[in-house]
Scaffold this motif. Structure first.
Motif, PDB file in Angstrom:
ATOM      1  N   ASN A  51      -2.331  -8.363   6.726  1.00 53.82           N
ATOM      2  CA  ASN A  51      -0.963  -7.111   7.332  1.00 53.82           C
ATOM      3  C   ASN A  51      -1.144  -7.304   8.668  1.00 53.82           C
ATOM      4  OD1 ASN A  51      -0.615  -7.113   4.576  1.00 53.82           O
ATOM      5  ND2 ASN A  51      -1.708  -5.420   4.822  1.00 53.82           N
ATOM      6  N   VAL A  91       6.886  -5.433   3.437  1.00 53.99           N
ATOM      7  CA  VAL A  91       6.590  -4.660   2.620  1.00 53.99           C
ATOM      8  C   VAL A  91       6.327  -4.658   1.217  1.00 53.99           C
ATOM      9  CG1 VAL A  91       6.842  -1.974   2.273  1.00 53.99           C
ATOM     10  CG2 VAL A  91       7.199  -3.044   4.350  1.00 53.99           C
ATOM     11  N   LEU A 133       5.536  -0.475  11.061  1.00 53.32           N
ATOM     12  CA  LEU A 133       5.904  -1.562   9.864  1.00 53.32           C
ATOM     13  C   LEU A 133       4.235  -1.583   9.373  1.00 53.32           C
ATOM     14  CD1 LEU A 133       7.036  -4.056   8.617  1.00 53.32           C
ATOM     15  CD2 LEU A 133       6.709  -4.970  10.255  1.00 53.32           C
ATOM     16  N   ALA A 172       2.664  -0.017   0.687  1.00 55.01           N
ATOM     17  CA  ALA A 172       2.784  -0.162  -0.065  1.00 55.01           C
ATOM     18  C   ALA A 172       1.399  -0.885  -0.753  1.00 55.01           C
ATOM     19  CB  ALA A 172       3.646  -1.528   0.325  1.00 55.01           C
ATOM     20  N   ASP A 173       0.530  -1.361   0.317  1.00 54.45           N
ATOM     21  CA  ASP A 173      -0.110  -1.838  -0.489  1.00 54.45           C
ATOM     22  C   ASP A 173      -1.253  -0.907  -1.357  1.00 54.45           C
ATOM     23  OD1 ASP A 173      -2.429  -4.108   0.072  1.00 54.45           O
ATOM     24  OD2 ASP A 173      -3.664  -2.725  -0.336  1.00 54.45           O
ATOM     25  N   LEU A 210       3.116   1.174   6.543  1.00 51.80           N
ATOM     26  CA  LEU A 210       4.623   0.893   5.366  1.00 51.80           C
ATOM     27  C   LEU A 210       3.863  -0.369   5.242  1.00 51.80           C
ATOM     28  CD1 LEU A 210       8.426   0.835   6.868  1.00 51.80           C
ATOM     29  CD2 LEU A 210       7.141   2.721   5.982  1.00 51.80           C
ATOM     30  N   ILE A 211       3.286  -1.052   5.464  1.00 50.08           N
ATOM     31  CA  ILE A 211       2.926  -2.285   4.171  1.00 50.08           C
ATOM     32  C   ILE A 211       1.360  -1.395   3.669  1.00 50.08           C
ATOM     33  CG2 ILE A 211       1.373  -4.081   4.471  1.00 50.08           C
ATOM     34  CD1 ILE A 211       3.286  -4.798   6.689  1.00 50.08           C
ATOM     35  N   CYS A 232       1.829  -8.144  11.775  1.00 49.44           N
ATOM     36  CA  CYS A 232       1.805  -7.431  12.254  1.00 49.44           C
ATOM     37  C   CYS A 232       2.041  -8.062  13.987  1.00 49.44           C
ATOM     38  CB  CYS A 232       1.517  -6.042  12.201  1.00 49.44           C
ATOM     39  SG  CYS A 232       1.420  -5.260  10.852  1.00 49.44           S
TER      40      CYS A 232
END
Length: 252
Positions: A220, A195, A13, A20-21, A16-17, A224
């Motif tokens: 972030n 995300v 996760l 995406a950032d 992925l964040i 998490c």
């Protein structure tokens, strides 16, 4: 998803964040020269709304996991009390049934403690333990029935059989709450929101003249960490947060 390691889930996760950032940051940087203050204000307003929705879903999911944790802790106490009552009422049985009942219930306590330390993902081991538990419950019940047939006083044996029935019901209730988890669909929804929020934060940062990556990184990490706590609370026999077996240990 329950069979996956919680640290692995949170790590994926987080990656992925961050991805995406970074993608949002690049997109925002590309359209920065074409944007004005109105676009930036609109983006900030949308970002605030999504973060608010994220906080709502996160709080709702955390509350669900806490409730399930409390239910498991309460079920452990209730089962220990039910077994303790059966242990006390075994003394009402005539000899030699009282000694047989005490010995069988002591064995049952050890078995329940052993079962409480077995991960729910170990299906074969748990199936064997459940079969042994059912057989021992039947043996304790048969002792009570034999005592009832052998004694002219049905009241005393009736008290014992009622306690054994409550003990069996408590084990079934505890097994039921152990198998209740936060629905995976809620976790998937959370991950999509996380995300998307990461991408929007990166996009908003890319629109600005000055960029600071530290606040977004801290956000972030905190997200998490919260997800890890929620997942860990939802896993009663694996992870960092586990239901203590104090009542059952004290009973033994």
């Amino acid at each position: 998803m329950y069979n996956l390691n919680s640290i692995l889930i949170v790590t994926i996760l987080f990656v992925l964040i961050l991805a995406a950032d970074a993608l949002g940051l690049r997109m925002g940087h590309r359209v920065k020269d074409k944007s004005d203050s109105d676009v930036k204000s609109q983006t900030s307003a949308i970002q605030g709304g999504i973060i608010g929705m994220l906080a709502l879903i996160l709080g709702f999911t955390f509350n669900m996991s806490i409730q399930r944790y409390d239910s498991r802790a309460g079920a452990e106490v209730e089962e220990a009390n039910a077994i303790g009552t059966a242990e006390l009422r075994a003394s009402l049985l005539p000899a030699p049934y009282a000694g047989q009942a005490h010995a069988a219930i002591d064995e049952y306590i050890d078995l329940r403690l052993e079962s409480s330390h077995v991960d729910l993902t170990h299906v074969d081991q748990r199936r064997a333990l459940n079969q042994t538990t059912n057989a021992l419950q039947q043996r304790i019940w048969d002792i009570g029935v034999a005592a009832a047939d052998a004694t002219p006083n049905p009241v005393r044996t009736g008290y014992f059989l009622t306690a054994v029935n409550d003990m069996i019901d408590a084990q079934g209730s505890r097994l039921d709450v152990l198998n209740r988890h936060v629905p995976p669909a809620i976790f998937y929804l959370l991950f999509i929101f996380f995300v998307a929020t990461g991408g929007l934060i990166g996009y908003s940062t890319g629109l600005g003249e000055r960029r600071s990556r530290v606040p977004a990184l801290v956000l972030n990490l905190l997200i998490c960490l919260m997800v890890f706590i929620i997942i860990d609370l939802d896993r009663p026999r694996r992870g960092v947060i586990e239901v203590r077996q104090d009542s059952m240990e004290a009973l033994r």
